[in-house]
Design an enzyme around this catalytic site. Structure first.
Site, PDB file in Angstrom:
ATOM      1  N   GLY A  10       0.410  -1.197  -0.439  1.00 45.94           N
ATOM      2  CA  GLY A  10      -0.270   0.145  -0.309  1.00 45.94           C
ATOM      3  C   GLY A  10       0.817   0.982  -0.065  1.00 45.94           C
ATOM      4  N   LEU A  12       1.255   3.565   2.324  1.00 44.35           N
ATOM      5  CA  LEU A  12       2.313   3.557   3.610  1.00 44.35           C
ATOM      6  C   LEU A  12       3.035   2.206   3.902  1.00 44.35           C
ATOM      7  CD1 LEU A  12       2.809   5.333   6.270  1.00 44.35           C
ATOM      8  CD2 LEU A  12       0.852   3.426   7.375  1.00 44.35           C
ATOM      9  N   ASP A  35      -2.405 -12.330   5.929  1.00 44.18           N
ATOM     10  CA  ASP A  35      -3.732 -12.056   5.628  1.00 44.18           C
ATOM     11  C   ASP A  35      -4.527 -11.809   6.496  1.00 44.18           C
ATOM     12  OD1 ASP A  35      -6.202 -11.436   5.153  1.00 44.18           O
ATOM     13  OD2 ASP A  35      -6.739 -13.099   4.187  1.00 44.18           O
ATOM     14  N   ALA A  59      -5.326  -2.045   5.770  1.00 47.78           N
ATOM     15  CA  ALA A  59      -6.458  -1.701   5.613  1.00 47.78           C
ATOM     16  C   ALA A  59      -7.387  -2.507   4.378  1.00 47.78           C
ATOM     17  CB  ALA A  59      -6.174  -0.118   5.914  1.00 47.78           C
ATOM     18  N   TYR A  60      -8.835  -1.999   4.753  1.00 45.73           N
ATOM     19  CA  TYR A  60     -10.022  -2.209   3.067  1.00 45.73           C
ATOM     20  C   TYR A  60      -9.939  -0.878   3.207  1.00 45.73           C
ATOM     21  CZ  TYR A  60     -14.431  -3.017   1.175  1.00 45.73           C
ATOM     22  OH  TYR A  60     -14.682  -3.236  -0.018  1.00 45.73           O
ATOM     23  N   THR A  61      -9.723  -0.050   1.818  1.00 47.23           N
ATOM     24  CA  THR A  61      -9.654   1.069   1.856  1.00 47.23           C
ATOM     25  C   THR A  61     -10.030   2.211   1.193  1.00 47.23           C
ATOM     26  OG1 THR A  61      -7.712   1.482   0.103  1.00 47.23           O
ATOM     27  CG2 THR A  61      -7.470   2.112   2.696  1.00 47.23           C
ATOM     28  N   THR A 100      -7.866   6.631  10.837  1.00 46.74           N
ATOM     29  CA  THR A 100      -8.500   7.944   9.934  1.00 46.74           C
ATOM     30  C   THR A 100      -8.910   8.858  10.257  1.00 46.74           C
ATOM     31  OG1 THR A 100     -10.383   7.693   8.084  1.00 46.74           O
ATOM     32  CG2 THR A 100     -10.452   5.995   9.190  1.00 46.74           C
ATOM     33  N   TYR A 124     -16.772   2.073   6.101  1.00 51.11           N
ATOM     34  CA  TYR A 124     -15.437   2.093   5.730  1.00 51.11           C
ATOM     35  C   TYR A 124     -15.016   2.785   7.605  1.00 51.11           C
ATOM     36  CZ  TYR A 124     -10.930   4.206   5.235  1.00 51.11           C
ATOM     37  OH  TYR A 124      -9.826   4.220   5.396  1.00 51.11           O
ATOM     38  N   TRP A 149      -6.461  11.868   3.631  1.00 56.13           N
ATOM     39  CA  TRP A 149      -6.124  12.037   2.997  1.00 56.13           C
ATOM     40  C   TRP A 149      -4.699  11.793   2.106  1.00 56.13           C
ATOM     41  CZ3 TRP A 149      -8.685  17.683   1.121  1.00 56.13           C
ATOM     42  CH2 TRP A 149      -9.649  17.872   1.801  1.00 56.13           C
TER      43      TRP A 149
HETATM   44  N1  NAP Z   1      -5.616   6.162   1.421  1.00 55.21           N
HETATM   45  C1  NAP Z   1      -5.871   7.365   2.204  1.00 55.21           C
HETATM   46  O1  NAP Z   1      -6.552   8.330   2.452  1.00 55.21           O
HETATM   47  C2  NAP Z   1      -6.348   7.356   3.930  1.00 55.21           C
HETATM   48  C3  NAP Z   1      -6.953   8.436   4.805  1.00 55.21           C
HETATM   49  C4  NAP Z   1      -6.961   8.380   6.216  1.00 55.21           C
HETATM   50  C5  NAP Z   1      -6.191   7.060   6.164  1.00 55.21           C
HETATM   51  N2  NAP Z   1      -5.829   6.323   5.939  1.00 55.21           N
HETATM   52  C6  NAP Z   1      -5.298   4.897   6.697  1.00 55.21           C
HETATM   53  O2  NAP Z   1      -3.949   4.919   6.239  1.00 55.21           O
HETATM   54  C7  NAP Z   1      -3.459   3.665   5.920  1.00 55.21           C
HETATM   55  C8  NAP Z   1      -2.949   3.143   4.878  1.00 55.21           C
HETATM   56  O3  NAP Z   1      -3.697   3.699   3.632  1.00 55.21           O
HETATM   57  P1  NAP Z   1      -2.935   3.289   2.877  1.00 55.21           P
HETATM   58  O4  NAP Z   1      -3.844   5.069   1.645  1.00 55.21           O
HETATM   59  O5  NAP Z   1      -1.685   2.726   2.606  1.00 55.21           O
HETATM   60  O6  NAP Z   1      -4.208   2.560   1.884  1.00 55.21           O
HETATM   61  P2  NAP Z   1      -3.934   1.126   0.359  1.00 55.21           P
HETATM   62  O7  NAP Z   1      -2.456   2.169  -0.670  1.00 55.21           O
HETATM   63  O8  NAP Z   1      -5.118   1.236   0.152  1.00 55.21           O
HETATM   64  O9  NAP Z   1      -3.111   0.302   1.064  1.00 55.21           O
HETATM   65  C9  NAP Z   1      -3.795  -0.607   1.466  1.00 55.21           C
HETATM   66  C10 NAP Z   1      -2.927  -2.534   1.839  1.00 55.21           C
HETATM   67  O10 NAP Z   1      -3.529  -2.976   2.508  1.00 55.21           O
HETATM   68  C11 NAP Z   1      -3.395  -4.456   1.969  1.00 55.21           C
HETATM   69  N3  NAP Z   1      -4.687  -4.980   2.245  1.00 55.21           N
HETATM   70  C12 NAP Z   1      -6.059  -5.181   2.399  1.00 55.21           C
HETATM   71  N4  NAP Z   1      -6.675  -6.088   2.954  1.00 55.21           N
HETATM   72  C13 NAP Z   1      -5.436  -6.738   3.355  1.00 55.21           C
HETATM   73  C14 NAP Z   1      -5.798  -7.758   4.116  1.00 55.21           C
HETATM   74  N5  NAP Z   1      -6.502  -9.303   4.947  1.00 55.21           N
HETATM   75  N6  NAP Z   1      -4.340  -8.425   4.845  1.00 55.21           N
HETATM   76  C15 NAP Z   1      -2.589  -8.183   4.586  1.00 55.21           C
HETATM   77  N7  NAP Z   1      -3.146  -6.780   3.652  1.00 55.21           N
HETATM   78  C16 NAP Z   1      -4.019  -6.491   3.934  1.00 55.21           C
HETATM   79  C17 NAP Z   1      -3.388  -3.682   0.519  1.00 55.21           C
HETATM   80  O11 NAP Z   1      -3.465  -5.215  -0.414  1.00 55.21           O
HETATM   81  P3  NAP Z   1      -3.793  -5.412  -1.907  1.00 55.21           P
HETATM   82  O12 NAP Z   1      -2.640  -4.396  -2.832  1.00 55.21           O
HETATM   83  O13 NAP Z   1      -3.848  -6.830  -2.035  1.00 55.21           O
HETATM   84  O14 NAP Z   1      -4.797  -4.708  -1.524  1.00 55.21           O
HETATM   85  C18 NAP Z   1      -2.743  -2.446   0.316  1.00 55.21           C
HETATM   86  O15 NAP Z   1      -1.434  -2.725   0.191  1.00 55.21           O
HETATM   87  C19 NAP Z   1      -4.845   2.554   5.906  1.00 55.21           C
HETATM   88  O16 NAP Z   1      -5.353   1.675   7.923  1.00 55.21           O
HETATM   89  C20 NAP Z   1      -5.572   3.294   5.739  1.00 55.21           C
HETATM   90  O17 NAP Z   1      -6.800   3.078   6.606  1.00 55.21           O
HETATM   91  C21 NAP Z   1      -6.016   5.998   4.313  1.00 55.21           C
END
Ligand code: NAP
Length: 291
Positions: A10, A12, A35, A59-61, A100, A124, A149
């Site tokens: 992901g 992060l 997982d 995370a499920y994002t 989040t 979510y 964001w």
């Molecule tokens: N993106 C935002 O704007 C945002 C905002 C606020 C908070 N956050 C939080 O910040 C954190 C990091 O977000 P991010 O933007 O880096 O998210 P991201 O790019 O969507 O990455 C999430 C990663 O989690 C993996 N994943 C999904 N289901 C999984 C499972 N069951 N077991 C293990 N891995 C799994 C995904 O794998 P796959 O590639 O295989 O799907 C993906 O690589 C999360 O906790 C998110 O809720 C994000």
């Protein structure tokens, strides 16, 4: 210090691998090897690795998809967090979990503090709030870092989407009545490592870049900074216009205001948070992006 991360592919997860501090041995897992929804696998891999710290970047994002995929969102964001907390408690490892701004309803008009009440608007946010609560109940010494964001110079996010659309189109309408703060995934990774190095840190911290913006402000900045970084043709003109949330309906409701108060992070982790626009400029100007 041995640190194990989940969600290595992901936004992060990738930055956590790029910014490993000296003295840290990093073990990075993607969904294929850990997982988080699979309790047995979580216990088996964490038990084998015996990390000092676990950072949950998985995370499920998919905010809108979650509205019709409730079971999966909860399996990963709520029960997945619970599985990690249980395994960390058994191993005596510290847990740093990422959450989040969507745990808030956005009705406030001043920055949300870590102790403000959770009141998510959608599936979510609800699943992330349940994850926070499970961690607090199982492992009160865990660290929860709420962010918002998040973008990076690659992958699917608002910045890369805007740059693509701005290359393709001459006109774009962007929501101007949702206020928050853009956060480079690198800022988040650096802040998380700073918290990992403070053995006293526990509880909820807020981490975004500094300042505030609407999605419209962010889009205008992406256009200008994207041009200066050579990511858009110099003669490209795009009319970016403000629109209302009501004119851009989405399955999930989003908080109208979700600026986060970062004072606890700044004080206890000693990080310096820079204005989001300055960080955006730096993130877009790296030579890596321009390849
Ligand atoms: N993106 C935002 O704007 C945002 C905002 C606020 C908070 N956050 C939080 O910040 C954190 C990091 O977000 P991010 O933007 O880096 O998210 P991201 O790019 O969507 O990455 C999430 C990663 O989690 C993996 N994943 C999904 N289901 C999984 C499972 N069951 N077991 C293990 N891995 C799994 C995904 O794998 P796959 O590639 O295989 O799907 C993906 O690589 C999360 O906790 C998110 O809720 C994000």
């Amino acid at each position: 210090m041995k640190i194990l991360i989940t969600g290595k592919n992901g936004q992060l997860g990738k930055q956590l691998q790029k910014q490993v501090p000296a003295g840290v041995t990093l073990v990075a897992h993607g969904r294929d090897t850990v997982d988080v929804a699979n309790k047995e696998q979580v216990f088996s891999v964490l038990g084998g690795a015996k990390p000092d710290v676990v950072i949950n970047a998985a995370a499920y994002t998919a905010v809108d998809k979650a509205e019709s995929d409730i079971e999966q969102a909860h399996a990963i964001n709520a029960r997945g967090s619970e599985n990690l907390a249980l395994a960390c408690r058994e191993l005596g490892a510290r847990l740093i979990h990422v959450s989040t701004d969507f745990v808030f309803d956005g009705q406030q008009s001043h920055p949300y503090k870590p102790e403000d009440y959770r009141k998510p608007l959608g599936v979510y946010g609800e699943s992330k709030a349940r994850g926070e609560e499970a961690i607090e109940a199982i492992l009160p010494e865990a660290i929860i870092v709420r962010t918002a964001w998040v973008y990076d110079r690659e992958g699917g996010n608002f910045v890369t989407t805007m740059l693509r659309l701005m290359n393709e189109r001459d006109q774009l309408g962007v929501v101007a009545d949702q206020i928050g703060t853009p956060t480079w995934a690198g800022t988040l990774a650096q802040s998380i490592y700073a918290l990992a190095e403070n053995s006293e840190a526990k509880g909820i911290y807020h981490c975004t870049d500094a300042g505030a913006a609407s999605w419209y402000d962010f889009a205008v900045a992406i256009f200008e900074e994207g041009k200066s970084a050579g990511l858009l043709p110099q003669d490209k003109q795009v009319k970016v216009g403000p629109i209302a949330t009501a004119d851009y309906p989405t399955p999930a409701a989003r908080p109208a205001y979700s600026v986060l108060d970062k004072s606890r992070l700044v004080k206890e982790a000693g990080v310096e948070l820079k204005h989001w626009r300055q960080v955006l400029r730096a993130a877009l100007n790296t030579t890596e992006l321009q390849k």
